[in-house]
Design a protein around this motif. Structure first.
Motif, PDB file in Angstrom:
ATOM      1  N   ARG A 133       0.829  -1.197   0.000  1.00  0.00           N
ATOM      2  CA  ARG A 133       0.000   0.000   0.000  1.00  0.00           C
ATOM      3  C   ARG A 133       0.867   1.252   0.000  1.00  0.00           C
ATOM      4  NH1 ARG A 133      -3.228  -1.325   4.861  1.00  0.00           N
ATOM      5  NH2 ARG A 133      -2.117   0.496   5.645  1.00  0.00           N
ATOM      6  N   ARG A 134       0.413   2.264  -0.712  1.00  0.00           N
ATOM      7  CA  ARG A 134       1.202   3.496  -0.824  1.00  0.00           C
ATOM      8  C   ARG A 134       1.485   4.119   0.541  1.00  0.00           C
ATOM      9  NH1 ARG A 134      -1.807   2.981  -5.291  1.00  0.00           N
ATOM     10  NH2 ARG A 134      -0.865   3.470  -7.326  1.00  0.00           N
ATOM     11  N   ASP A 135       0.523   4.095   1.440  1.00  0.00           N
ATOM     12  CA  ASP A 135       0.717   4.724   2.737  1.00  0.00           C
ATOM     13  C   ASP A 135       1.615   3.902   3.664  1.00  0.00           C
ATOM     14  OD1 ASP A 135      -0.987   2.633   3.253  1.00  0.00           O
ATOM     15  OD2 ASP A 135      -2.495   3.805   4.313  1.00  0.00           O
ATOM     16  N   ARG A 137       4.626   2.629   2.439  1.00  0.00           N
ATOM     17  CA  ARG A 137       5.933   2.571   1.791  1.00  0.00           C
ATOM     18  C   ARG A 137       6.948   3.417   2.556  1.00  0.00           C
ATOM     19  NH1 ARG A 137       3.595   2.701  -4.479  1.00  0.00           N
ATOM     20  NH2 ARG A 137       2.370   0.786  -4.224  1.00  0.00           N
ATOM     21  N   HIS A 138       7.292   2.926   3.731  1.00  0.00           N
ATOM     22  CA  HIS A 138       8.254   3.588   4.612  1.00  0.00           C
ATOM     23  C   HIS A 138       8.778   2.532   5.582  1.00  0.00           C
ATOM     24  CE1 HIS A 138       5.277   3.432   7.886  1.00  0.00           C
ATOM     25  NE2 HIS A 138       4.385   3.847   6.995  1.00  0.00           N
TER      26      HIS A 138
END
Length: 341
Positions: A133-135, A137-138
């Motif tokens: 998920r993009r949110d 990517r950390h």
């Protein structure tokens, strides 16, 4: 898991269907191995559960699916390993080769890139269905999700082929238009690229592939836009490709027959994380202040877990934070597999 638990990768479970469907809806066009269709995803979960439960001494029809539990009980991503491709139906790629046209009498010598329909990768283990998920990517979540599979493969090598491949998503625009499909596939089908991808996602890739031209195709006959994306990846797939290149995967001239994306490959035992991984013993005590990031995994089959931890390099003792030990389900004295990033 509690809110303070460490993120970990684990095998997919029956209760993950709704979360997997949400991931599939966010993946977008071109993600053929993760179609946003509930019944198809339910079948993938059931197949994965059966694969983990099977007694295996050689790679076969197994497909192992994993999810990234972000630590608060939510599913942030998924990935999978297909043990051996092409056992039920032909596994097609185009191989980008060369045809030489020469005439000494006319002083002509031409080297022409040519697409040959190929089954050369049949029987290979396939890395697939990687999506984060993009949110999320950390915090090295992408690294954990992508590379956890290599620790699983290192722990259970008998379940996988000697060659490992990954088919990377090819170039398509925001509207889901594929230049390669428009330049080649569309001439043989009266459907949109997204519809063709949907059919492939239902498990019917060979049906469409068998309607593609069997004769070699000179790439100079394709539109320039289609030629320009041969072997190129979608921008959102570029980080995944870099991860695999760091693991010693290389492009060997095979591309997807629908979007022209590259297939990259590596011998199983040459994969960096497989080669560098080793067993260690969990010990009591505080984690080192000067530790380096490592992947850490237990070596249970259906209870497999993989997480990130700071460990002292070059040691067979692993002092894990409590949150990581809890996520892995291990206690002092347990054996784990570790790999430096």
């Amino acid at each position: 898991m509690s809110a303070a638990a460490a993120a970990c990768v684990r095998p997919i479970a029956p209760g993950d269907l709704d979360a997997l469907l949400d991931l599939a809806r966010g993946a977008g066009t071109g993600f053929t191995s993760l179609p946003p269709v509930r019944d198809v995803l339910q079948h993938k979960i059931e197949r994965s559960l059966a694969s983990f439960a099977a007694a295996v001494d050689a790679p076969g029809h197994e497909r192992y699916m994993f999810v990234l539990d972000s630590g608060d009980g939510t599913i942030a991503g998924c990935c999978a390993i297909e043990a051996a491709c092409g056992l039920d139906e032909p596994f097609y790629n185009y191989h980008v080769g060369l045809t030489v046209q020469a005439s000494p009498a006319l002083n002509v010598y031409k080297r022409l890139p040519t697409l040959y329909l190929s089954n050369d990768l049949t029987g290979s283990t396939v890395l697939c269905s990687l999506y984060l998920r993009r949110d999320a990517r950390h915090s090295r979540h992408g690294t954990l999700l992508s590379k956890s599979r290599f620790l699983f493969m290192a722990a259970f090598p008998q379940r996988f082929a000697d060659k490992v491949i990954a088919e990377m998503r090819g170039v398509s625009d925001a509207a889901g238009r594929s230049p390669f499909w428009e330049g080649l596939g569309r001439h043989f089908f009266s459907i949109e690229y997204g519809d063709a991808e949907h059919v492939v996602g239902q498990g019917n890739k060979a049906v469409i592939a068998e309607l593609m031209p069997k004769h070699p195709i000179y790439t100079v006959l394709l539109p320039p836009e289609a030629q320009g994306v041969l072997g190129q990846v979608h921008p959102e797939t570029a980080p995944a490709l870099r991860f695999l290149e760091q693991e010693r995967f290389r492009y060997q001239g095979y591309i997807d027959i629908f979007d022209g994306g590259p297939a990259v490959e590596a011998p199983l035992q040459a994969i960096r994380s497989v080669r560098r991984s080793h067993q260690a013993t969990v010990v009591a005590g505080a984690p080192p202040h000067d530790g380096l990031p490592h992947l850490v995994a237990n070596e249970r089959l259906d209870g497999f877990r993989c997480a990130l931890a700071e460990l002292a390099p070059g040691t067979d003792a692993a002092a894990l934070p409590e949150t990581v030990a809890a996520a892995l389900g291990v206690a002092p004295g347990a054996r784990v597999r570790v790999c430096p990033l």
